[in-house]
Design a protein around this motif. Structure first.
Motif, mmCIF file in Angstrom:
data_model
loop_
_atom_site.group_PDB
_atom_site.id
_atom_site.type_symbol
_atom_site.label_atom_id
_atom_site.label_comp_id
_atom_site.label_asym_id
_atom_site.label_seq_id
_atom_site.Cartn_x
_atom_site.Cartn_y
_atom_site.Cartn_z
ATOM 1 N N GLU A 208 29.765 41.497 60.141
ATOM 2 C CA GLU A 208 30.654 40.695 60.972
ATOM 3 C C GLU A 208 31.288 39.503 60.264
ATOM 4 O OE1 GLU A 208 27.204 37.919 63.099
ATOM 5 O OE2 GLU A 208 28.299 39.437 64.242
ATOM 6 N N HIS A 209 30.756 39.089 59.135
ATOM 7 C CA HIS A 209 31.312 37.919 58.454
ATOM 8 C C HIS A 209 32.093 38.277 57.192
ATOM 9 C CE1 HIS A 209 27.911 36.151 60.799
ATOM 10 N NE2 HIS A 209 28.844 35.265 61.070
ATOM 11 N N VAL A 210 32.296 39.563 56.942
ATOM 12 C CA VAL A 210 32.988 40.003 55.726
ATOM 13 C C VAL A 210 34.414 40.411 56.068
ATOM 14 C CG1 VAL A 210 33.021 41.725 53.888
ATOM 15 C CG2 VAL A 210 30.854 40.699 54.593
ATOM 16 N N LEU A 211 35.335 39.936 55.245
ATOM 17 C CA LEU A 211 36.763 40.146 55.473
ATOM 18 C C LEU A 211 37.418 40.567 54.165
ATOM 19 C CD1 LEU A 211 39.292 39.591 57.431
ATOM 20 C CD2 LEU A 211 39.376 37.343 56.318
ATOM 21 N N THR A 219 46.630 41.512 44.563
ATOM 22 C CA THR A 219 45.165 41.456 44.602
ATOM 23 C C THR A 219 44.633 41.780 45.993
ATOM 24 O OG1 THR A 219 45.115 39.092 45.160
ATOM 25 C CG2 THR A 219 45.145 39.677 42.819
ATOM 26 N N VAL A 220 43.418 42.317 46.018
ATOM 27 C CA VAL A 220 42.652 42.523 47.243
ATOM 28 C C VAL A 220 41.328 41.801 47.052
ATOM 29 C CG1 VAL A 220 41.471 44.191 48.716
ATOM 30 C CG2 VAL A 220 43.724 44.736 47.789
ATOM 31 N N ARG A 221 41.044 40.861 47.939
ATOM 32 C CA ARG A 221 39.846 40.029 47.811
ATOM 33 C C ARG A 221 38.935 40.217 49.019
ATOM 34 N NH1 ARG A 221 40.720 36.154 43.765
ATOM 35 N NH2 ARG A 221 42.900 36.111 43.042
ATOM 36 N N PHE A 222 37.627 40.117 48.755
ATOM 37 C CA PHE A 222 36.609 40.157 49.797
ATOM 38 C C PHE A 222 36.071 38.747 50.009
ATOM 39 C CE2 PHE A 222 36.644 44.462 48.153
ATOM 40 C CZ PHE A 222 36.587 45.222 49.309
ATOM 41 N N TRP A 223 35.814 38.420 51.295
ATOM 42 C CA TRP A 223 35.356 37.078 51.642
ATOM 43 C C TRP A 223 34.142 37.154 52.558
ATOM 44 C CZ3 TRP A 223 38.693 33.573 49.341
ATOM 45 C CH2 TRP A 223 39.971 34.033 49.041
ATOM 46 N N GLU A 231 34.754 33.586 48.477
ATOM 47 C CA GLU A 231 35.127 34.840 47.839
ATOM 48 C C GLU A 231 33.920 35.604 47.305
ATOM 49 O OE1 GLU A 231 37.816 36.326 44.061
ATOM 50 O OE2 GLU A 231 38.428 34.530 45.167
ATOM 51 N N LEU A 232 33.856 36.887 47.639
ATOM 52 C CA LEU A 232 32.783 37.761 47.167
ATOM 53 C C LEU A 232 33.185 38.528 45.914
ATOM 54 C CD1 LEU A 232 31.586 39.306 50.566
ATOM 55 C CD2 LEU A 232 30.441 37.531 49.224
ATOM 56 N N GLY A 233 34.450 38.850 45.798
ATOM 57 C CA GLY A 233 34.899 39.615 44.638
ATOM 58 C C GLY A 233 36.330 40.085 44.820
ATOM 59 N N GLY A 242 32.554 50.171 38.889
ATOM 60 C CA GLY A 242 32.045 49.323 39.958
ATOM 61 C C GLY A 242 31.367 48.085 39.435
ATOM 62 N N GLU A 243 32.188 47.160 38.887
ATOM 63 C CA GLU A 243 31.632 45.932 38.310
ATOM 64 C C GLU A 243 32.124 44.693 39.056
ATOM 65 O OE1 GLU A 243 32.889 46.086 34.278
ATOM 66 O OE2 GLU A 243 31.366 47.570 33.692
ATOM 67 N N MET A 244 32.409 44.849 40.355
ATOM 68 C CA MET A 244 32.955 43.740 41.119
ATOM 69 C C MET A 244 31.982 42.566 41.180
ATOM 70 S SD MET A 244 34.552 43.683 44.990
ATOM 71 C CE MET A 244 33.015 44.177 45.778
ATOM 72 N N GLN A 245 30.704 42.828 41.378
ATOM 73 C CA GLN A 245 29.728 41.754 41.474
ATOM 74 C C GLN A 245 29.617 40.976 40.169
ATOM 75 O OE1 GLN A 245 28.464 40.864 44.275
ATOM 76 N NE2 GLN A 245 29.281 42.613 45.428
ATOM 77 N N CYS A 246 29.697 41.698 39.032
ATOM 78 C CA CYS A 246 29.631 41.022 37.734
ATOM 79 C C CYS A 246 30.851 40.135 37.528
ATOM 80 C CB CYS A 246 29.536 42.053 36.617
ATOM 81 S SG CYS A 246 28.053 43.082 36.685
ATOM 82 N N ARG A 247 32.012 40.650 37.879
ATOM 83 C CA ARG A 247 33.228 39.854 37.718
ATOM 84 C C ARG A 247 33.217 38.643 38.630
ATOM 85 N NH1 ARG A 247 35.583 44.817 38.447
ATOM 86 N NH2 ARG A 247 36.636 44.111 40.341
ATOM 87 N N ALA A 248 32.663 38.800 39.845
ATOM 88 C CA ALA A 248 32.620 37.670 40.776
ATOM 89 C C ALA A 248 31.734 36.557 40.241
ATOM 90 C CB ALA A 248 32.119 38.140 42.140
ATOM 91 N N SER A 249 30.659 36.917 39.533
ATOM 92 C CA SER A 249 29.741 35.896 39.013
ATOM 93 C C SER A 249 30.310 35.199 37.790
ATOM 94 C CB SER A 249 28.393 36.544 38.671
ATOM 95 O OG SER A 249 28.565 37.541 37.679
ATOM 96 N N THR A 250 31.031 35.935 36.939
ATOM 97 C CA THR A 250 31.577 35.310 35.734
ATOM 98 C C THR A 250 32.922 34.643 35.980
ATOM 99 O OG1 THR A 250 32.559 37.441 35.126
ATOM 100 C CG2 THR A 250 30.369 36.956 34.252
#
Length: 447
Positions: A208-211, A219-223, A231-233, A242-250
């Protein structure tokens, strides 16, 4: 209907849901344009002026929405800011609006961009407009109970189908997603990260809190709206691993893009595991939402997408399809393309038959776009049918027409023709008798 499925169900080899899926899937593959019409008034025969007015919206239809509770009521928004609500069960051939709200001299005469029913009650709905406003309406009276001015063109609005926070995600010309709280009536906060106008937003159907949001920067962004950073990624069209989480952290300086052009369409699958995005690079892409991986589904060169307005595909309900056979419907200019979602294979091209239309050649505002371009699609809940909005002011209904239906129609047509022939023969016999009587000379003999 498949006899083998019936036998398997009768002997208990298959669960009843298998038979239901098989029959619903068969009907989906048999979708065709039907003769149902939507118009503000019943046109008079041989009256061009009346035929010109016999459309859903005189200046074109920009948006559609169908309630997800009963699947009975359809909302349509016009390019002249008019709104109508229709009862899809009132008449199967000629539908008239239950109520309509037309533009007035006091209001700005700018078009509707999107409509959506209130998530937990079909008695209310939201609209967004090119006049910078988002409005909350009563479905019964079509009177606005609240209005929010966002100081920029509103292209897209989205309400979560599962959440109770009642936040409306708004995509506007401003490069940040605006969140409006229906409870407080205020704009709570913005989600900054895009560098261009936001053209499409979509809430997760399971979290319910992800957009997700797409913008003109490609760009397409997750929140996650609960987080301070938010921003999640970001999706990257070059990422098939599938390296979205890695890119979001760096958080690299190089911007990843989902499309090589503006992104004006986003839709989640019902299970939330995948998301479909559409862009001006005329590509449709399917992504894994857990990893952000591009599934590399290729939909071919037929896709057309050139308008700044949101173009959102429709996904057929998964409970009506065989497993791993998801179908996607894309509004492709003057036709609807049916694709297998994960393979990208083109299944069918759906087109309306050519129709003679009376075109108003006068210049001025409020005239219809005579081009039959599709502007929006809406699937009817609990039924195998969908509806399309067109720039010429019409709304088209698409319903199944199976081989059995065609055979029944042909049989009815033959019966009508035989009845007409029988009537003609009887009239011919009576005419011959009458002619014989009129040609016969009548004499009166004397005694």
């Amino acid at each position: 209907m498949n006899t083998q499925h019936l036998l398997n169900r009768a002997f208990g080899f298959h669960h009843r849901h298998v038979l239901k899926r098989a029959e619903a899937s068969r009907l989906i593959y048999a979708l065709q344009p039907c003769s149902m019409s939507f118009s503000q008034c019943a046109p008079l025969q041989n009256d061009p002026a009346e035929q010109e007015r016999a459309v859903a919206h005189l200046s074109g239809v920009n948006a559609l929405a169908i309630d997800k509770f009963e699947g009975r009521y359809l909302l349509s928004g016009g390019a002249d800011s008019s709104i109508s609500i229709w009862d899809l069960e009132s008449n199967h051939y000629a539908c008239r609006p239950l109520a309509s709200k037309h533009k007035t001299s006091e209001e700005r005469k700018l078009g509707i961009t999107q409509l959506c029913f209130y998530p937990f009650d079909s008695l209310a709905f939201l609209s967004s407009c090119y006049d910078h406003t988002v409005k909350l309406y009563s479905s019964e009276t079509l009177c606005a109970s609240a209005s929010f001015d966002l100081d920029s063109v509103v292209y897209n609005i989205a309400l979560s189908p599962i959440a109770d926070h009642l936040l409306v995600a708004c995509g506007t010309q401003h490069p940040a997603v605006r969140l409006v709280d229906l409870r407080s009536g205020a704009s709570t906060h913005s989600l900054a990260g895009h560098s261009g106008a936001i053209l499409s937003c979509a809430w997760s159907p399971v979290r319910e809190h992800v957009l997700a949001s797409g913008a003109t920067d490609g760009t397409v962004r997750f929140w996650d709206i609960r987080r301070s950073v938010g921003e999640l990624g970001t999706l990257d069209l070059e990422d098939s691993v599938g390296e979205m989480q890695c890119r979001a952290s760096t958080r690299p300086s190089i911007q990843e893009r989902a499309h090589k052009g503006p992104v004006n369409g986003i839709v989640w699958t019902e299970d939330g595991r995948h998301i479909v995005t559409c862009g001006h690079d005329e590509r449709i892409r399917v992504w894994n939402t857990d990893t952000g991986a591009n599934t590399l589904a290729n939909f071919g060169p037929m896709v057309r997408n050139r308008n700044l307005a949101p173009m959102i595909p429709v996904l057929a309900p998964i409970e009506m399809l065989d497993l791993e056979k998801d179908l996607l419907f894309w509004p492709n200019e003057h036709e609807v393309l049916m694709y297998e979602m994960f393979e990208g294979n083109l299944v069918r091209r759906l087109r309306r038959p050519e129709q003679k239309r009376v075109h108003n050649m006068r210049s001025g505002k409020g005239l219809r776009n005579v081009k039959d371009r599709i502007t929006a699609l809406a699937w009817r809940a609990h039924d195998v049918e969908f509806y399309s909005a067109h720039a010429d002011g019409s709304i088209a209904a698409w319903k199944p027409r199976t081989e059995e239906d065609a055979e029944l129609d042909d049989e009815e047509e033959r019966e009508r023709e035989e009845a007409e022939d029988s009537k003609k023969r009887k009239r011919g016999v009576l005419e011959d008798i009458y002619q014989d009587l009129t040609r016969q000379k009548i004499t009166f003999g004397g005694s």
